[in-house]
Design a protein around this motif. Structure first.
Motif, PDB file in Angstrom:
ATOM      1  N   PRO A 228     -35.148   1.080  26.397  1.00  0.00           N
ATOM      2  CA  PRO A 228     -36.087   1.338  25.397  1.00  0.00           C
ATOM      3  C   PRO A 228     -35.677   2.197  24.401  1.00  0.00           C
ATOM      4  O   PRO A 228     -34.748   3.017  24.679  1.00  0.00           O
ATOM      5  N   LEU A 229     -36.039   2.358  23.127  1.00  0.00           N
ATOM      6  CA  LEU A 229     -35.615   3.258  22.037  1.00  0.00           C
ATOM      7  C   LEU A 229     -35.880   4.432  22.745  1.00  0.00           C
ATOM      8  O   LEU A 229     -34.827   5.610  22.093  1.00  0.00           O
ATOM      9  N   ARG A 230     -37.012   5.143  23.384  1.00  0.00           N
ATOM     10  CA  ARG A 230     -37.367   6.451  24.006  1.00  0.00           C
ATOM     11  C   ARG A 230     -36.087   6.790  24.779  1.00  0.00           C
ATOM     12  O   ARG A 230     -35.966   8.109  24.863  1.00  0.00           O
ATOM     13  N   GLU A 231     -35.043   6.100  25.257  1.00  0.00           N
ATOM     14  CA  GLU A 231     -34.284   6.706  26.063  1.00  0.00           C
ATOM     15  C   GLU A 231     -32.964   6.455  25.425  1.00  0.00           C
ATOM     16  O   GLU A 231     -31.911   6.915  25.962  1.00  0.00           O
ATOM     17  N   ARG A 232     -32.792   6.377  24.297  1.00  0.00           N
ATOM     18  CA  ARG A 232     -31.528   6.202  23.313  1.00  0.00           C
ATOM     19  C   ARG A 232     -31.253   7.421  22.431  1.00  0.00           C
ATOM     20  O   ARG A 232     -30.249   7.520  21.729  1.00  0.00           O
ATOM     21  N   GLY A 233     -32.175   8.741  22.687  1.00  0.00           N
ATOM     22  CA  GLY A 233     -31.699   9.649  21.822  1.00  0.00           C
ATOM     23  C   GLY A 233     -31.733   9.685  20.370  1.00  0.00           C
ATOM     24  O   GLY A 233     -32.699   8.941  19.749  1.00  0.00           O
ATOM     25  N   HIS A 234     -30.367  10.040  19.863  1.00  0.00           N
ATOM     26  CA  HIS A 234     -30.225  10.067  18.429  1.00  0.00           C
ATOM     27  C   HIS A 234     -29.819   8.877  17.908  1.00  0.00           C
ATOM     28  O   HIS A 234     -29.655   8.629  16.706  1.00  0.00           O
ATOM     29  N   ASP A 235     -29.967   7.732  18.814  1.00  0.00           N
ATOM     30  CA  ASP A 235     -29.612   6.267  18.095  1.00  0.00           C
ATOM     31  C   ASP A 235     -30.746   5.728  17.253  1.00  0.00           C
ATOM     32  O   ASP A 235     -30.484   5.270  16.347  1.00  0.00           O
TER      33      ASP A 235
END
Length: 457
Positions: A322-329
């Protein structure tokens, strides 16, 4: 000595009507074990063999009954990447110049030095061939990397793992299972794999199982004959048939009715499809990529999904974080979306201000990349300047009611800690004080990736 640049066999054709001289050339060229030498005394046989695309040809320019220029022209037309060395018994400077102008690589006069001269020229050509192969390999690698980079943006550890799996998936034809929350880019990933696979020139066909009523799904997947049922006024080609030779993407496979799963399993096993209303089946060559946001093993345990179909589809599994696990991505993706949107609408480029970036980073984005894309594109519309400000970013801040979902106690604790970290700008000491827990507890949860920190850059 064989050139160290050559790792593949160099295919050499020798066209020479003088049997002794043909054997002489073939013998010396064959001393290098990386050479695959084939001799021809007949021009007709030689011309019919040009489809084999030799790397090098030694050409007797004065064959009885054949014009040298004509043969040279036929070689260049049929095998334009072949290096041609003209060997002649006549030292004619004008003819040598003309043959090289026509496309020959070099011109040799038969003499005592022919063997050494030929060997030297062949070695130079082999270096050219090796260099071309190396450049082509590098170009292919660069194109592959650019392809992935242009499609899947991110440098975080979770997405780097995904990119490695995509490379493996593209180089093999195994069935794929792509999992992840809604909006994480499952179809996007499937298309990226298809474009880099050996099936890239064939169709990519996507089917959203959840969007098609169960009573219509069988016809949609397998097709039907005219008159097969009421309303079947025409022949209908199914998605399996449409995807022949390419990739069939079955999105939300976990939503398929249990009664329809048996037929899908049989088709995956036999690779044969029968249209509804038909008496005969036909073979289909399709790579199946399935996707789901459900835990299919849980669905198997609940009796909602066939276990045998689950393992048939499983193949190589790629889980999209999920997006919340991808940091500054998140910011990289946002800027890419913004750049693409401005280009498509032919409007001046825009960028995110520092405060706008902070606002995006603080949001949880339950809709993942799909939600981020919608937010950024709307912000581009609302912005009247070259910059996206926090005021331009419209977020849905509504949160589900407490305890509205079934979760474990540990999951509820992690959710609470995450909310406080988000609220207090990831200040661990402050959050520990607010929740009356030790800061070491929070650091342990961070290490175990139960909660996540965002940079304050």
């Amino acid at each position: 000595m064989p050139s160290p640049l050559n790792t593949l066999k160099t295919k050499i054709f020798v066209l020479e009507d003088d049997l002794w001289y043909s054997q002489f050339l073939s013998y010396h060229l064959s001393l290098d074990t990386t050479h695959e030498v084939r001799a021809f005394s007949s021009a007709n046989e030689f011309l019919h063999s040009l489809s084999e695309a030799p790397d090098i040809i030694t050409l007797d320019y004065h064959l009885p009954g054949f014009d040298g220029e004509m043969i040279l022209s036929r070689i260049l037309e049929a095998s334009p990447n072949t290096y041609i060395i003209v060997i002649s018994g006549q030292e004619d400077i004008s003819k040598a110049v003309n043959t090289i102008k026509q496309g020959a690589y070099d011109y040799i006069v038969k003499s005592e030095e022919t063997k050494e001269r030929l060997w030297s020229i062949v070695e130079k050509i082999k270096q050219h061939i090796a260099l071309k192969r190396e450049i082509e390999a590098l170009r292919k690698e660069v194109n592959q990397n650019l392809s992935i980079g242009n499609e899947i943006v991110g440098s975080s550890e979770p997405i780097q793992k995904v990119l490695k799996l995509i490379q493996k998936a593209a180089s093999d034809d195994i069935n794929l299972m792509i999992t992840g929350e809604t909006g994480t880019g499952k179809e996007f990933t499937a298309r990226a794999i298809h474009r880099r696979s050996s099936r890239a020139k064939k169709p990519f066909v996507a089917v959203n199982i959840s969007a098609i009523p169960s009573e219509l799904l069988e016809s949609e997947l397998y097709g039907h004959e005219k008159g097969a049922f009421t309303g079947a006024t025409n022949l209908h080609i199914g998605k399996f048939e449409e995807a022949h030779g390419g990739t069939l993407f079955l999105d939300e496979i976990g939503e398929m009715d249990i009664h329809l799963q048996c037929k899908l399993l049989r088709i995956l096993q036999e690779r044969k499809v029968t249209r509804i209303g038909a008496n005969t089946s036909f073979t289909v060559d399709v790579r199946v990529v399935a996707a789901t946001n459900l835990n299919l093993l849980d669905e198997v345990r609940k009796g909602n999904f066939r276990e045998d179909l689950y393992y048939r589809l499983l193949g190589l599994q790629i889980h999209l974080p999920p997006l919340r696990e991808r940091g500054h991505d998140l910011l990289l993706i946002a800027q890419k979306v913004l750049q693409t949107y401005c280009q498509q609408r032919d409007i001046p480029a825009k960028s995110l201000t520092a405060n706008a970036q902070k606002k995006l980073l603080k949001h949880n984005f339950p809709g993942n990349i799909r939600e981020l894309k919608a937010v950024v594109e709307l912000a581009a519309v609302l912005s009247d300047t070259a910059y996206i400000t926090p005021e331009d970013i419209q977020l849905n801040e509504s949160q589900p009611a407490p305890f509205s979902e079934e979760k474990t106690l540990d999951e509820y604790i992690a959710d609470t800690v995450q909310k406080y970290l988000d609220k207090y700008n990831y200040n661990v000491l402050c959050v520990a004080d607010k929740l009356k827990i030790g800061k070491s507890t929070i650091y342990r949860m961070i290490r175990k990736k139960e909660v996540y920190m965002a940079s304050r850059k």
